[in-house]
Design an enzyme around this catalytic site. Structure first.
Site, PDB file in Angstrom:
ATOM      1  N   HIS A   1     -12.065  67.969  95.083  1.00  0.00           N
ATOM      2  CA  HIS A   1     -13.513  68.357  94.552  1.00  0.00           C
ATOM      3  C   HIS A   1     -13.843  67.235  93.532  1.00  0.00           C
ATOM      4  O   HIS A   1     -13.162  66.610  92.762  1.00  0.00           O
ATOM      5  CB  HIS A   1     -13.734  69.654  94.089  1.00  0.00           C
ATOM      6  CG  HIS A   1     -13.001  70.096  93.000  1.00  0.00           C
ATOM      7  ND1 HIS A   1     -11.805  70.674  93.078  1.00  0.00           N
ATOM      8  CD2 HIS A   1     -13.293  69.878  91.597  1.00  0.00           C
ATOM      9  CE1 HIS A   1     -11.109  70.815  91.751  1.00  0.00           C
ATOM     10  NE2 HIS A   1     -11.906  70.457  90.967  1.00  0.00           N
TER      11      HIS A   1
ATOM     12  N   TYR B   1     -17.894  70.641  92.858  1.00  0.00           N
ATOM     13  CA  TYR B   1     -18.444  70.739  94.378  1.00  0.00           C
ATOM     14  C   TYR B   1     -17.508  69.840  95.015  1.00  0.00           C
ATOM     15  O   TYR B   1     -17.058  69.028  94.860  1.00  0.00           O
ATOM     16  CB  TYR B   1     -19.932  70.244  94.216  1.00  0.00           C
ATOM     17  CG  TYR B   1     -21.036  71.025  93.538  1.00  0.00           C
ATOM     18  CD1 TYR B   1     -21.655  72.003  94.132  1.00  0.00           C
ATOM     19  CD2 TYR B   1     -21.348  70.816  92.344  1.00  0.00           C
ATOM     20  CE1 TYR B   1     -22.541  72.661  93.651  1.00  0.00           C
ATOM     21  CE2 TYR B   1     -22.453  71.411  91.568  1.00  0.00           C
ATOM     22  CZ  TYR B   1     -23.076  72.381  92.296  1.00  0.00           C
ATOM     23  OH  TYR B   1     -23.815  73.175  91.841  1.00  0.00           O
ATOM     24  N   THR B   2     -17.767  70.378  96.226  1.00  0.00           N
ATOM     25  CA  THR B   2     -17.037  69.525  97.652  1.00  0.00           C
ATOM     26  C   THR B   2     -17.907  69.096  98.417  1.00  0.00           C
ATOM     27  O   THR B   2     -18.667  69.983  99.081  1.00  0.00           O
ATOM     28  CB  THR B   2     -16.000  70.669  98.263  1.00  0.00           C
ATOM     29  OG1 THR B   2     -15.015  71.008  97.202  1.00  0.00           O
ATOM     30  CG2 THR B   2     -15.121  69.755  99.168  1.00  0.00           C
TER      31      THR B   2
ATOM     32  N   CYS C   1     -11.083  80.265  98.846  1.00  0.00           N
ATOM     33  CA  CYS C   1     -11.903  79.893  97.961  1.00  0.00           C
ATOM     34  C   CYS C   1     -13.372  80.757  97.646  1.00  0.00           C
ATOM     35  O   CYS C   1     -13.910  80.883  98.927  1.00  0.00           O
ATOM     36  CB  CYS C   1     -12.695  78.416  98.121  1.00  0.00           C
ATOM     37  SG  CYS C   1     -13.412  77.677  96.900  1.00  0.00           S
TER      38      CYS C   1
END
Length: 309
Positions: free
Chosen positions: A92, A108-109, A282
């Site tokens: 990320h 964030y990814t 996640c």
């Protein structure tokens, strides 16, 4: 390197309190040990890489698409059309901005593959103020991004993370190389993005036969991010990828599960305990700690093969 500002941007007051027993003093000014020689990073052959793990770099907003009442897709330009983002699959980045005079950073990814040149895409859920009673101010960074105009910039730093997919079932987890033939995923809300990144990387490679199983939990049907993309992938690869949804507040006629992730759900929709299977998670900490881990351990999954992004 002084990272005080970044630490404060990421961590809570509780984290500051936890540091106190380890305080040994303040750093004073010191001369550089490089004798004025600038240290240069060496990049391997291939396209130029946009990210720098040591500093925050600005990226310009190219496009912004409204996906739902609170979900947006952002496309940011890289330094040139030849650049790749430089984010290993499963890692990320930290996005950051100065808001009300303070640095704010969030992980964030991207949903775009890293071999795309010239841009990267993010799907972001905007947490508006005065919507959730427990968080009356909403999300500082997501609301900042909601206000962004085409041409505005946001800073990114990375890559970061302890999980990276190497391809053909092979992972590097905490620097150890491990192979699996069946990957399970439990995602909650925006936690779908690193799972989606790995799923898409597997299915993009016709020679990758790794099996994939996903349980995706949300509050309502409107909260399901990337549903069209997930359903399309499952439709194209029915023998390799299985996706199952669960909602706290399902609509009439809902054919998937209702409520929190349960032991029965895990047994039915994820790989069973095996040295050749691993389950990645996640989502909100309470989901991971109260639902996912206890149920998976009850089923018999080894702790070493339960990985939280």
């Amino acid at each position: 390197t002084d990272v005080t500002e970044e630490f404060e941007a990421i961590h809570s007051v509780k984290a500051h309190e936890m540091l106190k027993p380890f305080y040994i003093g303040d750093l004073g000014e010191t001369k550089s040990m490089t004798n004025g020689i600038e240290t240069l990073s060496v990049q391997s052959s291939g396209p130029p890489v946009a990210l720098d793990p040591r500093k925050r770099l600005p990226f310009k907003l190219m496009e912004k698409e409204v996906l739902s009442h609170d979900t947006r897709k952002f496309r940011f330009a890289l330094q040139s059309p030849e650049h790749v983002f430089g984010l290993p699959v499963g890692n990320h980045v930290f996005l950051s901005a100065t808001i009300d005079g303070k640095l704010v950073m969030r992980a964030y990814t991207p949903v775009s593959p890293d071999d795309e040149c010239g841009y990267f895409d993010l799907v972001i859920k905007v947490y508006f103020k005065n919507v959730h009673p427990a968080f009356p101010e909403g999300g500082k960074l997501s609301q900042f991004m909601e206000r962004m105009q085409i041409g505005d910039t946001i800073d990114a730093k990375g890559p970061l993370g302890h999980v990276s997919y190497q391809g053909r079932g092979s992972f590097k987890i905490h620097k150890s190389l491990i192979c699996y033939n069946h990957l399970g995923f439990i995602a909650g809300g925006t936690g779908i993005t690193p799972c989606y990144q790995i799923i898409k990387a597997v299915l993009k490679d016709s020679g990758d036969e790794t099996k994939l199983s996903l349980i995706y939990a949300n509050r309502t049907v409107d909260d399901i991010l990337l549903r069209d993309e997930l359903d399309e992938l499952a439709g194209k690869h029915p023998e390799q990828f299985h996706v199952h949804y669960t909602l706290n507040d399902p609509p009439a006629g809902w054919t998937y599960s209702h409520g929190f992730v349960t032991e029965e759900m895990c047994r039915a929709h994820l790989p069973g305990p095996s040295t050749e299977a691993c389950v990645f998670m996640c989502g909100p900490p309470i989901m991971i700690e109260k639902a996912c881990l206890p149920n998976l351990q009850t089923i018999g999954h080894d702790q070493d093969r339960l990985v939280v992004f």
